[in-house]
Write an enzyme that holds these catalytic residues in place. Sequence first.
Site, PDB file in Angstrom:
ATOM      1  CD  GLU A  44      -2.740   1.674   0.541  1.00 42.92           C
ATOM      2  OE1 GLU A  44      -2.680   2.789   0.039  1.00 42.92           O
ATOM      3  OE2 GLU A  44      -3.430   0.790   0.213  1.00 42.92           O
ATOM      4  CB  SER A  92      -5.602   0.175  -3.522  1.00 42.91           C
ATOM      5  OG  SER A  92      -4.999   0.889  -2.666  1.00 42.91           O
ATOM      6  CG  HIS A 143      -4.813   3.491   3.834  1.00 45.51           C
ATOM      7  ND1 HIS A 143      -5.578   4.666   4.494  1.00 45.51           N
ATOM      8  CD2 HIS A 143      -5.498   3.120   2.561  1.00 45.51           C
ATOM      9  CE1 HIS A 143      -6.548   4.725   3.260  1.00 45.51           C
ATOM     10  NE2 HIS A 143      -6.184   4.150   2.351  1.00 45.51           N
ATOM     11  CG  ASP A 170      -1.207   0.401  -3.632  1.00 42.84           C
ATOM     12  OD1 ASP A 170      -0.400   0.923  -3.315  1.00 42.84           O
ATOM     13  OD2 ASP A 170      -2.433   0.400  -2.833  1.00 42.84           O
ATOM     14  CG  HIS A 171      -1.443   3.899  -5.123  1.00 44.73           C
ATOM     15  ND1 HIS A 171      -1.342   4.905  -4.115  1.00 44.73           N
ATOM     16  CD2 HIS A 171      -2.445   3.080  -4.617  1.00 44.73           C
ATOM     17  CE1 HIS A 171      -2.113   4.804  -3.018  1.00 44.73           C
ATOM     18  NE2 HIS A 171      -2.736   3.637  -3.261  1.00 44.73           N
TER      19      HIS A 171
END
Length: 647
Positions: free
Chosen positions: A293, A332, A450, A504-505
């Site tokens: 994440e 995501s 996150h 994911d990014h």
Amino acid sequence: MDRIRKLLGVTYPIIASSLAVLAIFTLSRLALSLWMYPRFHGLSDWVHVFVSGLRVDIASICFLFILPALLTTLLSSDTVVGRLWHIVLRLWITAGLWFAVYMEVATPPFVMEYDLRPNRLFIEYLIYPKEVFSMLWTGYKLELFIGLVASIFAVRFGWKWSKKLTQNLSFPKWYWRPVLAVLVVAIGFLGARSTLGHRPLNPSMVAFSPDPMLNDLTLNSAYSVLYAANQMGSDVSAFNYYPKMKKEEIINIVRNSMQPTTTSFDDPKSPASTYHEATQKSPYKNIVILLLESHGARYVKSLGGLPLSPSIDKLMDEGWGFTNMYASGTRSVRGIEAVVTGFTPTPARSVVKLAKSQNHFFTIAELLKSYGYHTQFIYGGESHFDNMKGFFLGNGFVDMQDFPTFDKPNFVGSWGASDEDLYRKADQQFTKLHQSGQPFFSLVFSSSNHTPFEFPDGRIKLYNQPKQTRENAVKYADFALGEFVKKAKQSEYWKDTIFVAIADHDSRSKGVLPVPIDHFHIPAVIFGGPVRHRQDNRLISQIDIPPTLLSLAGISSSDPMIGFDLTKPVPKSLQRAIMQRGENFGWMNADNDVVVIRPEQGISTYHYNEDENTLTDAKVPEGIVRKANANALWGSLAFKENYYRTQ
């Protein structure tokens, strides 16, 4: 004031409310603009923001009040019906004032996270109130308090003020009411459209800067969110936004952009499908994707970032490390889309969330299941979030190991079990599956990095203060990954498993560039028992990961993925990064030529200086521009024509 009230008659409450909403929008825009002052480049930017902003605000107000304005001209009177209508009008005015106030108050936290006004993401998060409220309560108590206070004030003020607005009105004669109604509707309609052209006002019409945040300043957040909600009503197509090309040309260019293959494209139902011969021969290897994440390259020292990811740095020294990997998007689900399906990004929502892709849509899980693999998703939170569970179960995943299946996790935050608990669960699952003798594919998705950045105490030496910062969360997430790798190396499944750790990014896609390229740079490393060390400097994209994993695992197949098998040569002329930020599409080749395509603004070409993180206007060969355009359209074409359907 009484003279103005008498002069305006029954339109007085509407006009007064409209001016109040206009003041709210204008003051908020002024505050945001002062906050963003360093990003303005001169007086012309300020003029454009406020002149175009006034245009958007007027259109928004017309949308808000056109219906009550019409009904007020027809119903407002000193009768039972008129008094009942005044109650409804007061409710409408109060709700409108509250919505305008609340959206502007909610804007600064959203800007700090996404560098944009509230948009489609704001709405998508509202679909999951349990997770989102838990996150907000943990990490944004002050913002919640301010929003609550502002909401209470707006509702109380609006209700009291609207009572004054609807008192002592002068009512027109019955024969003037239809005339007044037509006039009000005509003004409201023209104001809402804000143009006499073919298309009504939309965000592209007031866009003027390569900096998306400056363009967003011309909007108000109520308009931004409602426009996004309207766009979500249908599966947005790239053909609505980007320069069009004929289907045959798109297919030919996409085919020529793919890795050279000895086989032909002979499936008319899927024109990019071709046979991919695996480099590794059987027996089949297990495949594990560790999706990290928000773990951008900016947090990895070996990639030029902060020294927060020693575990990834170590893996880069031991495994097959990619130094020039770029994410497909900023969410995501966009990362999941890329690494699980190999699908290219589009202006629409990820295929994880689109109705037509909820079953019989190609994924490597579906393919691997046909080869006898056990396919599973492991996640410390609730797998229904972002529709992951529905998409996975409809497209090849058979085993959901999410939070309800965790047995007494040591630490639970807003998004579920910690990364250490996640990887402990993964190790248990892999050990069990390996003992069964069945090959397995597992997507393991972390969540500790996150917002609001919750993780157990005493696990890492904090990088900065306070504890709950992104940097500390990244460091913890990396620590948890490193502990898992140590344990996996001692396991029986290690020698038979291909792992990839990939973000994911990046954490945030902010910046003044129309596509902030540095915020798409992410870490990726393939490792495991059979994998030898190498450093790979080729320019690659997330969509290249699934074909590569299949090849390493010994899976030869015909499939629709256009990504590269990185176990084989990729000519420099074909190397590229594909990036989608909202409705902006970016394409960069190995020479750092960049093509950016924006809705109704056409195609811009640049040269990217990665050392200075700048885009300089530059002429790019027409062939590269056409290639970028075709690939920008490919995803929408493939989705519409069912090229990714498995049945």
